[in-house]
Design a protein around this motif. Structure first.
Motif, PDB file in Angstrom:
ATOM      1  N   VAL A 117       0.837  -1.210   0.000  1.00 31.69           N
ATOM      2  CA  VAL A 117       0.000   0.000   0.000  1.00 31.69           C
ATOM      3  C   VAL A 117       0.869   1.257   0.000  1.00 31.69           C
ATOM      4  O   VAL A 117       0.588   2.230  -0.722  1.00 31.69           O
ATOM      5  N   VAL A 118       1.949   1.241   0.788  1.00 33.26           N
ATOM      6  CA  VAL A 118       2.855   2.394   0.835  1.00 33.26           C
ATOM      7  C   VAL A 118       3.476   2.625  -0.535  1.00 33.26           C
ATOM      8  O   VAL A 118       3.535   3.761  -1.026  1.00 33.26           O
ATOM      9  N   ALA A 119       3.958   1.549  -1.174  1.00 33.69           N
ATOM     10  CA  ALA A 119       4.594   1.676  -2.487  1.00 33.69           C
ATOM     11  C   ALA A 119       3.599   2.196  -3.527  1.00 33.69           C
ATOM     12  O   ALA A 119       3.933   3.080  -4.334  1.00 33.69           O
ATOM     13  N   ILE A 120       2.391   1.658  -3.512  1.00 33.06           N
ATOM     14  CA  ILE A 120       1.372   2.113  -4.462  1.00 33.06           C
ATOM     15  C   ILE A 120       1.021   3.569  -4.199  1.00 33.06           C
ATOM     16  O   ILE A 120       0.837   4.367  -5.130  1.00 33.06           O
ATOM     17  N   GLY A 121       0.934   3.941  -2.913  1.00 31.54           N
ATOM     18  CA  GLY A 121       0.650   5.332  -2.569  1.00 31.54           C
ATOM     19  C   GLY A 121       1.719   6.279  -3.090  1.00 31.54           C
ATOM     20  O   GLY A 121       1.408   7.381  -3.576  1.00 31.54           O
ATOM     21  N   GLU A 122       2.978   5.863  -3.003  1.00 31.13           N
ATOM     22  CA  GLU A 122       4.063   6.698  -3.511  1.00 31.13           C
ATOM     23  C   GLU A 122       3.951   6.888  -5.018  1.00 31.13           C
ATOM     24  O   GLU A 122       4.138   7.995  -5.537  1.00 31.13           O
ATOM     25  N   VAL A 123       3.644   5.811  -5.731  1.00 30.08           N
ATOM     26  CA  VAL A 123       3.492   5.901  -7.185  1.00 30.08           C
ATOM     27  C   VAL A 123       2.342   6.826  -7.550  1.00 30.08           C
ATOM     28  O   VAL A 123       2.456   7.685  -8.435  1.00 30.08           O
ATOM     29  N   LEU A 124       1.219   6.678  -6.868  1.00 27.01           N
ATOM     30  CA  LEU A 124       0.060   7.529  -7.154  1.00 27.01           C
ATOM     31  C   LEU A 124       0.361   8.990  -6.846  1.00 27.01           C
ATOM     32  O   LEU A 124      -0.059   9.894  -7.582  1.00 27.01           O
ATOM     33  N   SER A 125       1.087   9.222  -5.748  1.00 25.43           N
ATOM     34  CA  SER A 125       1.442  10.590  -5.388  1.00 25.43           C
ATOM     35  C   SER A 125       2.352  11.217  -6.441  1.00 25.43           C
ATOM     36  O   SER A 125       2.163  12.380  -6.844  1.00 25.43           O
ATOM     37  N   GLU A 126       3.345  10.414  -6.895  1.00 25.05           N
ATOM     38  CA  GLU A 126       4.237  10.925  -7.947  1.00 25.05           C
ATOM     39  C   GLU A 126       3.467  11.205  -9.231  1.00 25.05           C
ATOM     40  O   GLU A 126       3.709  12.218  -9.902  1.00 25.05           O
ATOM     41  N   HIS A 127       2.547  10.314  -9.566  1.00 26.23           N
ATOM     42  CA  HIS A 127       1.744  10.518 -10.780  1.00 26.23           C
ATOM     43  C   HIS A 127       0.863  11.752 -10.655  1.00 26.23           C
ATOM     44  O   HIS A 127       0.744  12.545 -11.604  1.00 26.23           O
ATOM     45  N   ARG A 128       0.285  11.951  -9.463  1.00 23.96           N
ATOM     46  CA  ARG A 128      -0.572  13.120  -9.250  1.00 23.96           C
ATOM     47  C   ARG A 128       0.240  14.405  -9.369  1.00 23.96           C
ATOM     48  O   ARG A 128      -0.189  15.377  -9.993  1.00 23.96           O
ATOM     49  N   SER A 129       1.424  14.404  -8.775  1.00 24.47           N
ATOM     50  CA  SER A 129       2.274  15.601  -8.828  1.00 24.47           C
ATOM     51  C   SER A 129       2.680  15.915 -10.264  1.00 24.47           C
ATOM     52  O   SER A 129       2.672  17.074 -10.693  1.00 24.47           O
ATOM     53  N   ALA A 130       3.022  14.831 -11.019  1.00 24.76           N
ATOM     54  CA  ALA A 130       3.415  15.039 -12.412  1.00 24.76           C
ATOM     55  C   ALA A 130       2.252  15.557 -13.234  1.00 24.76           C
ATOM     56  O   ALA A 130       2.418  16.445 -14.081  1.00 24.76           O
ATOM     57  N   THR A 131       1.057  15.039 -12.957  1.00 27.96           N
ATOM     58  CA  THR A 131      -0.131  15.488 -13.703  1.00 27.96           C
ATOM     59  C   THR A 131      -0.427  16.960 -13.408  1.00 27.96           C
ATOM     60  O   THR A 131      -0.743  17.742 -14.309  1.00 27.96           O
ATOM     61  N   GLU A 132      -0.332  17.313 -12.118  1.00 28.38           N
ATOM     62  CA  GLU A 132      -0.585  18.713 -11.751  1.00 28.38           C
ATOM     63  C   GLU A 132       0.451  19.651 -12.354  1.00 28.38           C
ATOM     64  O   GLU A 132       0.125  20.763 -12.803  1.00 28.38           O
ATOM     65  N   GLU A 133       1.715  19.187 -12.400  1.00 27.52           N
ATOM     66  CA  GLU A 133       2.758  20.025 -12.972  1.00 27.52           C
ATOM     67  C   GLU A 133       2.543  20.223 -14.469  1.00 27.52           C
ATOM     68  O   GLU A 133       2.652  21.331 -14.990  1.00 27.52           O
ATOM     69  N   ASN A 134       2.185  19.127 -15.163  1.00 30.57           N
ATOM     70  CA  ASN A 134       1.924  19.234 -16.590  1.00 30.57           C
ATOM     71  C   ASN A 134       0.714  20.103 -16.859  1.00 30.57           C
ATOM     72  O   ASN A 134       0.671  20.862 -17.838  1.00 30.57           O
ATOM     73  N   SER A 135      -0.274  19.991 -15.979  1.00 28.80           N
ATOM     74  CA  SER A 135      -1.485  20.805 -16.149  1.00 28.80           C
ATOM     75  C   SER A 135      -1.156  22.279 -15.991  1.00 28.80           C
ATOM     76  O   SER A 135      -1.644  23.141 -16.713  1.00 28.80           O
ATOM     77  N   GLY A 136      -0.263  22.582 -15.033  1.00 28.95           N
ATOM     78  CA  GLY A 136       0.141  23.965 -14.819  1.00 28.95           C
ATOM     79  C   GLY A 136       0.892  24.523 -15.998  1.00 28.95           C
ATOM     80  O   GLY A 136       0.673  25.688 -16.412  1.00 28.95           O
ATOM     81  N   HIS A 137       1.768  23.705 -16.584  1.00 26.01           N
ATOM     82  CA  HIS A 137       2.519  24.144 -17.751  1.00 26.01           C
ATOM     83  C   HIS A 137       1.582  24.398 -18.913  1.00 26.01           C
ATOM     84  O   HIS A 137       1.752  25.378 -19.668  1.00 26.01           O
ATOM     85  N   ALA A 138       0.590  23.536 -19.051  1.00 26.70           N
ATOM     86  CA  ALA A 138      -0.365  23.699 -20.154  1.00 26.70           C
ATOM     87  C   ALA A 138      -1.153  24.974 -20.006  1.00 26.70           C
ATOM     88  O   ALA A 138      -1.459  25.678 -20.995  1.00 26.70           O
TER      89      ALA A 138
END
Length: 261
Positions: A238-259
């Motif tokens: 669960v911890v590992a999956i949470g880390e992956v989801l958090s990284e994906h969320r951060s990357a999505t938000e960053e890309n959204s901001g750039h867009a």
């Protein structure tokens, strides 16, 4: 090749993956993915009253004992009681209807016996307490530091699930006919939490040996660790999956901001 984490429950598989440098740093050894056993219930007032009554007295349990196994267990108790004179055997029968007949036979053999279904208690002079009631196994596991699990000495047997007793802090003993739960017994044996016996003499000697509190405590602690490994593995996953989801969320938000800019 695109996986950021590789969760592996088997040590051999993990070792194989770790031999490949591109994969090694992504491997997370989790152990087996299993929910911990649900502790068998008991009535706390009964446990407390019996614990007070048995205070300071060595106790072992024979659980799910079939009619052909009962004489074997009693013979083992006779062996173990030679050096532990106050030793009490709690004999939990597979078929509670066998209780009165077994009590009468043991009475005739000279044992001091009490029968649970009659409301009798394991007073200080009682040597064998026949637990001929339903749904009280959780109570007996909590009172006994050592438990022999039946349906395992006389073929065809098959054994009973050992993890319920292990989760409640009891050292586990058993016969060799445990095919229905072989994996669980093997896991316990691998860490010294369970011992296999083949005869009344060996069972009695093992019970006698485990009257040394530190030995029973070591087995019980190892057994408890086995029963909690599955929960630890799930938590790591669960911890590992949470880390992956958090990284994906951060990357999505960053890309959204750039867009947006």
């Amino acid at each position: 090749d695109h996986a950021s984490h590789i969760l592996v429950s088997n040590d051999d598989a993990a070792s194989s993956l770790e031999r490949h440098p591109p994969l090694a740093e992504r491997v997370i050894r989790t152990g087996p993915f299993e929910a911990p056993p649900v502790p068998l219930p008991c009535i706390e007032a009964d446990r407390s009253a019996l614990a007070d009554l048995l205070a300071g007295r060595p106790v072992w349990l024979a659980a799910h004992i079939s009619a052909p196994e009962a004489p074997i267990v009693v013979a083992a108790h006779a062996r173990a009681a030679r050096s532990a004179h106050r030793l009490l055997l709690i004999l939990a029968l597979e078929d509670p209807n066998d209780g009165p007949k077994l009590r009468d036979r043991l009475d005739a053999e000279g044992w001091v016996v009490a029968l649970r279904s009659t409301g009798a208690e394991p007073d200080s002079d009682v040597q064998i307490y026949i637990a001929d009631t339903e749904d009280e196994l959780g109570l007996w596991y909590r009172l006994a530091s050592v438990s022999f699990l039946g349906r395992s000495l006389v073929a065809p047997g098959g054994g009973i699930d050992p993890l319920s007793g292990a989760a409640l802090g009891s050292a586990i003993l058993h016969g060799t006919n445990v095919a229905q739960h072989r994996d669980a017994y093997d896991r316990l044996a691998a860490v010294g939490a369970a011992r296999s016996v083949v005869s009344p003499a060996q069972l009695g000697a093992t019970v006698e040996d485990l009257q040394q509190p530190e030995r029973a405590a070591e087995m019980a602690h190892a057994a408890w660790q086995v029963t909690t490994d599955g929960a630890d593995a799930i938590e790591r996953a669960v911890v590992a999956i949470g880390e992956v989801l958090s990284e994906h969320r951060s990357a999505t938000e960053e890309n959204s901001g750039h867009a947006t800019t």
